[in-house]
Enzyme design. Sequence first.
Site, short mmCIF file in Angstrom:
data_model
loop_
_atom_site.label_atom_id
_atom_site.label_comp_id
_atom_site.label_asym_id
_atom_site.label_seq_id
_atom_site.Cartn_x
_atom_site.Cartn_y
_atom_site.Cartn_z
N ASN A 152 0.60 45.13 68.26
CA ASN A 152 -0.12 44.09 68.99
C ASN A 152 -1.04 44.62 70.10
O ASN A 152 -1.97 43.95 70.52
CB ASN A 152 0.85 43.04 69.52
CG ASN A 152 1.92 43.63 70.42
OD1 ASN A 152 2.12 44.83 70.44
ND2 ASN A 152 2.58 42.77 71.17
N SER B 211 1.97 50.88 61.42
CA SER B 211 1.24 51.14 60.17
C SER B 211 0.07 50.20 59.98
O SER B 211 -0.88 50.54 59.27
CB SER B 211 2.20 51.00 58.98
OG SER B 211 3.15 52.04 59.04
N GLU C 112 10.88 49.14 75.34
CA GLU C 112 10.19 47.89 75.73
C GLU C 112 10.28 46.97 74.53
O GLU C 112 9.62 47.21 73.52
CB GLU C 112 8.73 48.20 76.07
CG GLU C 112 8.54 49.05 77.30
CD GLU C 112 8.95 48.34 78.58
OE1 GLU C 112 9.03 49.00 79.61
OE2 GLU C 112 9.18 47.12 78.53
N CYS D 228 4.60 40.29 74.02
CA CYS D 228 6.02 40.16 74.35
C CYS D 228 6.21 39.44 75.68
O CYS D 228 7.33 39.09 76.03
CB CYS D 228 6.65 41.53 74.44
SG CYS D 228 5.75 42.53 75.58
N GLU E 211 7.64 50.95 82.54
CA GLU E 211 6.37 51.61 82.24
C GLU E 211 5.31 51.06 83.19
O GLU E 211 5.20 49.84 83.35
CB GLU E 211 5.96 51.33 80.78
CG GLU E 211 6.96 51.91 79.79
CD GLU E 211 6.51 51.77 78.34
OE1 GLU E 211 5.95 50.72 77.98
OE2 GLU E 211 6.72 52.73 77.57
#
Length: 472
Positions: free
Chosen positions: A149, A175, A247, A281, A453
């Site tokens: 995403n 992928s 995450e 998310c 992060e």
Amino acid sequence: MQEYSLLINGEESGQNLDKIEISNPATQEVFATVPKGGTEEARQAVDAAHAAFPAWAKLTASERSELLFKWAELIDNETEDLAKTMTLEQGKPLKEAEGEIAYANGFIKWYAEEGKRIYGEMVPASKENKRIFVHKQPVGVTAVITPWNFPAAMITRKVGPALAAGCTVVIKPASSTPLTAIKLVQLAEKAGIPKGVINLVTGKSSEISEEWLRDERVSKITFTGSTEVGKTLMKGAADTVKKISLELGGHAPAIVMEDCDLNKAVDGVLASKFRNAGQTCVCTNRIYVHEAIADEFTEHFSKKVKELKLGNGLEEGVDLGPLIDQDAVDKVAEHIQDAKDKGAKVELGGSSRDGLYFEPTVLSNVTDDMQCMNEETFGPLAPITTFSTEEEAIKRANDSIYGLAAYVFTENISVGIRISEGLEYGIVGLNDGLPSSPQAPFGGFKQSGLGREGGHQGIDEYLETKYISVGM
Ligand SMILES: NC(=O)C1=CN([C@@H]2O[C@H](COP(=O)(O)OP(=O)(O)OC[C@H]3O[C@@H](n4cnc5c(N)ncnc54)[C@H](OP(=O)(O)O)[C@@H]3O)[C@@H](O)[C@H]2O)C=CC1
Ligand SMILES: O=C(O)[C@H](O)CS(=O)(=O)O
């Protein structure tokens, strides 16, 4: 048809392997291929990263910083090409893709500086003939596995701090969206980042990750993606006690208080809900509106949603692109049907369009037993429910296995702080629907992940702490 390669030790490889086809979700046409790598290619990538690690770690933080800033400069210069590549492979509107490139580059620029502030400390010893020095050093070879995403930001949010800390990396992008990552790594090599510091493998995800989990030379795994896969990696990391950062999924509640600024609340929930067509998310998944303003909010919100333009992300003025694949379309449809079966009202939208497009959808009369109120939809679905008291809103908002992001809209600062403190989430947007930034420690409570992060905290994930005790 554009054919891409693996990037291992500064060399393009994998041309002889079977191919993975990359299609444009807006048209479902195949426009590129990447090699279908596996165990052997995964091992070759670790060979390269392991060989490059000593020299990269030996550079000074300033030398690494200069190379990271050069990389960032090349990314800025190539924004147009990178953004178009991202829209072609992921579907998000070009303006959002351009925004993601800037956001992604923000992590490289931030950690190019943070790497120079990895301070140690001297601890007063309890014995006069001893001196204690605490020192930080890079963990070593780091495996990076990322989702579809955010094809650029999820790469740099990991590679930026890892390289700044002195680590080397092996990357496996999603992928369905590997091309942006491949171009970013090509730019890193053009910037002068030495061969083997960054390596990228595309292909069979479980085979590649199993090889990296098995290999003692891989010191750390950093993953962004579904909670399910995160748990698989966490279990696999145990065999060699690898460090791990996760995450994972989210299921964000948005609490709209009676005393909110209605325009601010509508715009904030709209931005949080429909960014990337709801495929983030940290998207709002549940909208809790105080009963006194529910009708007014629903009317105002639906009016703004109706103005959103659905279409091919390459077209001017498009706000929502297609979803990533048919499974994503089916999941949104399933959640809507379940909600309708349980009494929800469709205020707007509710149907898929040709191909992988889904109408931005608003539901009212939503109840907590509905799938959309318990499972991550990962699509353009906005379920609205009501509450009576602040305590009720917090309790219902916290009733989730997830704890990534939450949102609160109120003009009373004391209420806003009190609710934010009561929410079991790693990120709270208080009158802010877009809280993510490289300067802030992004991450979740509960089953939304481990570690952070961004911020100064993000580089700690790539460091070991050592102390040196000196006998005088
Ligand atoms: N907390 C956060 O910051 C984020 C969380 N997410 C969450 O991820 C999900 C959507 O992203 P999605 O890409 O579908 O997530 P997935 O977990 O399916 O895939 C993420 C990455 O993991 C790889 N992968 C898949 N299966 C395995 C496996 N068994 N072993 C090792 N690697 C594997 C994928 O490879 P391949 O593509 O080859 O299948 C991909 O590169 C949502 O739940 C979303 O909430 C997404 C982005 C950010
Ligand atoms: O993958 C995601 O959903 C991102 O982490 C969300 S954000 O960082 O772009 O807000």
